[in-house]
Design a protein around this motif. Structure first.
Motif, PDB file in Angstrom:
ATOM      1  N   ARG A   1       0.842  -1.200   0.000  1.00  0.00           N
ATOM      2  CA  ARG A   1       0.000   0.000   0.000  1.00  0.00           C
ATOM      3  C   ARG A   1       0.874   1.247   0.000  1.00  0.00           C
ATOM      4  O   ARG A   1       0.538   2.243  -0.633  1.00  0.00           O
ATOM      5  CB  ARG A   1      -0.892  -0.013   1.245  1.00  0.00           C
TER       6      ARG A   1
ATOM      7  N   TYR B   1      -7.647   3.962   5.323  1.00  0.00           N
ATOM      8  CA  TYR B   1      -7.285   3.725   3.922  1.00  0.00           C
ATOM      9  C   TYR B   1      -8.168   4.619   3.041  1.00  0.00           C
ATOM     10  O   TYR B   1      -8.998   4.134   2.270  1.00  0.00           O
ATOM     11  CB  TYR B   1      -7.477   2.253   3.558  1.00  0.00           C
TER      12      TYR B   1
ATOM     13  N   ILE C   1      -4.558   2.325  -5.082  1.00  0.00           N
ATOM     14  CA  ILE C   1      -3.197   2.110  -4.581  1.00  0.00           C
ATOM     15  C   ILE C   1      -2.285   1.849  -5.770  1.00  0.00           C
ATOM     16  O   ILE C   1      -2.719   1.406  -6.827  1.00  0.00           O
ATOM     17  CB  ILE C   1      -3.089   0.982  -3.524  1.00  0.00           C
TER      18      ILE C   1
END
Ligand code: BGC
Length: 821
Positions: free
Chosen positions: A111, A519, A525
């Motif tokens: 990530r 997130y 990502i």
């Protein structure tokens, strides 16, 4: 249930005893029933079987084993056959060491480039990671033992890894963070899964009914075992309910008693335990079959070393080749500079560390390379400060050579389990060296060794850049073979190299605040973000050069596959990795502009043309719909793109795909940044909450509350007890001091194993030396009741010792009785 007859024969105590380890690496045995212990060992790129003092941090040496390139490296090969081959060789070595469960591969998503364990993971793309992992698993398990995919799930940082709460929306969770596991589990058929240390949307993953029951067991029909990460169990009974069969390491029976008590009180049904026992027995019995009739206790060290070299050769990525400085011709004079040429940087630190059977050395290998090495200068100190003397000596040598081979990268203490990197830079002292060399010789070829993306503002100063990643014990030879053209490089990056860390999608949300990490970037990502938000990058996902050139032509699209041709237009044979990306033309549902849905690696002779076909599968057009709570297909025109990288699309066509007719999941007006993607790295809390469908939890520690089991030792900084605050500052001081005197690895271990450890870990990781009631006393001390707490600790300790004594006497009596018939 498969083992119902055995289970019927077991007492409640015996069943519960199987639910946690016997020691650091083994499961409990029950002699009476012929149930043996099985052995679990790290790690993902080589066996780390500790014969003596056990630890999960890679501190004590293990039995020698082949150190293959790490997952981040092998991912660059994009070669599933090769992945399977490593798996087979890993499996063979595991068997030789009588290991039943090999704790790998690790398949968490990259990530953020700073995650300290990225070197152990494959990719920023779930499809790619899942396919590679499935290949490894097939190879490992072909020997009859078990692989163990880890860490399930959303374990994408090391900072506060045992307590952080990952807040992620359902679609992102499914599409990005679970898909690799789904592929590894369904296609690889792994027999073991390791739950992660972190929390996921408010619950420890090991207890998280949603991922453990709804998804893993019910949707994916997983029938294997779930083992906790070492010391990662929080509430044993909740874990059992979620289907966790095995807590590791041992808790000296303490948590087994919790299970027994929960069953006796009716809190959980005995069938829940029985099912877990059944699955664990299956793992035990099936993975010990291979050892029944004798097994090969040795492996061919040379052959395995050769395979490690072959894997490294296919995984090395050529990133720059200005004026075709590479490959270097026979007889070229080279100055070999950089400490990493003397002491290779070839693997990461932590639980994956392998004690290699042998280790190639660049300076030795250079002798047979055909190059004329005129000398070696370290140029910098691995862990040290700038040294003008070293730089000057390196420059003096560089002046005399045609080409400078400069070995630089990150050191072992920078890329380690338990800690994230602080930045994406190569150490200053190495760059000072590069700058100085550039002044005296501009024919610089950098050999880079590190397991994750770094910034390269210095790239203009080098003509050649060969990225070896962490290429294992035979990496030095493999790199030289690429430098000299004995091997034509074919690796392509499995992660994007951004220009600056500030450009990364999670930049503002990594590693989160005290309690949680949000997130907010959602599905954006890696390349999904750069590509959709049109952010320039240094090297895109899927990029890598070759000594030959390829031309793509003749794309044909059918309902089931894309087919096209690739011609090798150069004059040497080479391997090309062709990538299939899919994008949706409709903008009703926000999406990345392209997503990897297939790939193929082909060897093509000079002048030859090959036809390549990439089939579609169930993942090609799907997206996760949060309204219907299932995978759906949007009816639309899709772009099918064949690329040499995510940014270099060679062929393109469209295809109309019928949909599943699901209602649209989102209110566009409420999610503007997700729809435009250009601001996906600065999404505010409000919009993230819209996506999440609920409020985010408070991300700060509640400093008014006394500290509890799940608070970390670092939180002692605001504890009521002076003793606790003193401990906190002592740890801080020790960390600072160790770093100051150059002991960075030891300093890191303090951070990982003490500073960020939740209090419960004190009990879970001491194998019964400190039990939970004693921990209660420690917490009283921490929370300002020093003497009361101390008395409690002493009382509980003596209770525990008495218990152990009584148990020993009972056991001795039982044995005596058995002897006397
Ligand atoms: C790591 C796991 C590893 C385990 C056993 C943990 O700290 O997170 O990946 O398998 O230790 O060594």
């Amino acid at each position: 249930m498969k083992y119902i007859e055995i289970i019927k024969n077991m007492t409640l105590e015996e069943k519960a005893s199987l639910m946690s380890g016997k020691d650091f690496w083994q499961t409990q045995d029950i002699e009476r029933l012929g149930i043996n212990s099985i052995f679990l060992a790290d790690g993902p790129h080589g066996i780390r079987k500790q014969a003596e003092a056990a630890d999960h941090l890679g501190l004590n040496a293990s039995v020698p084993a082949t150190c293959f390139p790490t997952a981040a490296t092998v991912a660059n090969s994009w070669n599933l056959e090769l992945g399977k081959k490593i798996g087979e060789y890993l499996g063979e070595e595991a068997v030789a060491q009588k290991v039943n469960v090999l704790l790998g591969p690790g398949i968490n998503m990259k990530r953020d480039p700073l995650c300290g364990r990225n070197f152990e993971y494959f990719s920023e793309d779930p499809y790619h990671a899942g396919k590679m992992a499935a290949a490894y698993i097939r190879g490992i398990q072909s020997h009859g033992i078990s692989a163990c995919v880890k860490h399930f799930a959303a374990n994408n940082q090391e900072e506060r890894r045992m307590s952080i709460d990952t807040i992620v929306d359902e679609r992102t969770l499914r599409e990005i963070y679970l898909t690799a596991f789904e592929i590894a589990i369904k296609e690889g058929k792994t027999k073991t899964v390791m739950s992660a240390y972190n929390m996921l949307n408010g619950e420890y993953t090991n207890e998280n009914m949603h991922i453990m029951r709804d998804i893993l067991r019910n949707e994916w029909n997983y029938e294997g075992v779930v083992v906790t990460d070492w010391g990662g169990s929080n509430d044993r009974v909740a874990g059992l309910l979620a289907g966790n069969e095995l807590e590791m390491p041992t808790t000296a029976g303490e948590t087994n008693k919790e299970i027994i008590a929960a069953i006796k009180s009716g809190k959980i049904k005995e069938e829940v335990l029985d099912e877990c026992v059944d699955r664990l027995l299956d793992l035990i019995f099936t993975t010990e079959d291979v050892y029944k009739n004798g097994y090969k206790q040795e492996f061919n060290v040379e052959e395995h070393h050769q395979v490690a070299q072959e894997v490294a050769e296919e995984s090395i990525v050529l990133l720059k080749n200005e004026g075709n400085i590479l490959p270097l011709k026979k007889g070229v004079t080279v100055a070999t500079i950089g400490e990493f040429a003397q002491q290779a940087r070839y693997q990461g630190a932590g639980s994956s560390i392998v004690n290699p059977t042998k280790l190639d050395n660049t300076l030795q290998c250079l002798k047979d390379s055909g190059l004329v090495n005129i000398g070696f200068e370290p140029g910098f100190e691995r862990y040290g400060k700038r040294s003008q003397g070293k730089i000057s000596r390196a420059c003096a040598l560089a002046k005399k050579a045609e080409v400078v081979l400069l070995y630089i990268g990150l050191d072992e203490a920078t890329e380690a389990e338990g800690l994230d990197r602080q930045n994406m830079k190569i150490p200053e002292n190495q760059l000072d060296l590069l700058n100085a060399l550039y002044e005296v010789n501009q024919n610089i070829v950098v050999v880079l060794s590190c397991g994750a993306a770094v910034e390269m503002p210095w790239i203009t100063k080098v003509k050649g850049l060969v990225h070896g990643y962490l290429s294992g014990q035979a990496g030095a030879q493999a790199i030289l073979r690429v430098l000299t053209g004995a091997v034509n490089p074919s690796g392509k990056l499995s992660e994007t190299y951004p220009i600056r860390y500030e450009d990364t999608p999670a930049y503002h949300q990594f590693p989160g605040k005290e309690v949680s990490v949000e997130y907010r970037e959602g599905v954006y990502i890696g390349y999904r973000y750069y590509d959709t938000a049109k952010v320039n990058v240094l090297f895109p996902f899927g990029f890598g050069l070759s000594y030959t050139t390829f031309e793509y032509s003749n794309l044909q699209v059918s309902k089931d596959a894309v087919t096209f041709s690739i011609t090798n237009t150069g004059d040497v044979a080479g391997m090309e990795v062709a990538q299939l990306y899919v994008g949706c033309k409709s903008d009703d549902i926000f999406r990345p502009s392209k997503e990897l849905k297939g790939f193929a690696k082909v060897l093509i002779g000079a002048g030859e043309t090959k036809t390549v076909s990439i089939p579609f599968d169930d993942k090609t057009f799907r997206y996760f719909n949060v309204k219907t709570n299932q995978w759906e297909i949007e009816e639309a025109q899709y772009n099918l793109m064949i690329g040499a990288s995510s940014a270099d699309i060679k062929l393109e066509d469209t295809l109309f795909v019928e949909g599943t007719g699901a209602p649209l999941p989102y209110d566009k007006a409420k999610l503007p940044s997700y729809y435009s993607a250009s601001k996906a790295n600065t999404i505010d809390q409000n919009e993230f909450e819209q996506l999440l469908g609920r409020k985010v939890p408070v991300s700060k520690w509640d400093r008014s509350k006394p500290l509890g089991y799940n608070d970390t030792i670092s939180q002692c900084q605001y504890a009521k007890g002076t003793f606790a605050r003193f401990t906190f500052y002592s740890i801080k001081f020790a960390y600072w001091f160790l770093k100051k005197i150059g002991k960075r690895t030891t300093a890191n271990i303090i951070m990982m194993s003490i500073y960020n450890m939740p209090f419960r870990g004190v009990a879970r990781m001491t194998g019964g030396v400190i039990n939970m009631p004693m921990l209660d006393g420690i917490l009283m001390m921490v929370n300002g009741h020093f003497f009361k707490g101390l008395r409690h600790v002493l009382k509980e300790r003596s209770k525990m010792l008495k218990g152990v004594k009584a148990q020993n006497i009972t056991q001795a009596q039982a044995m005596k009785e058995q002897k006397n018939g």
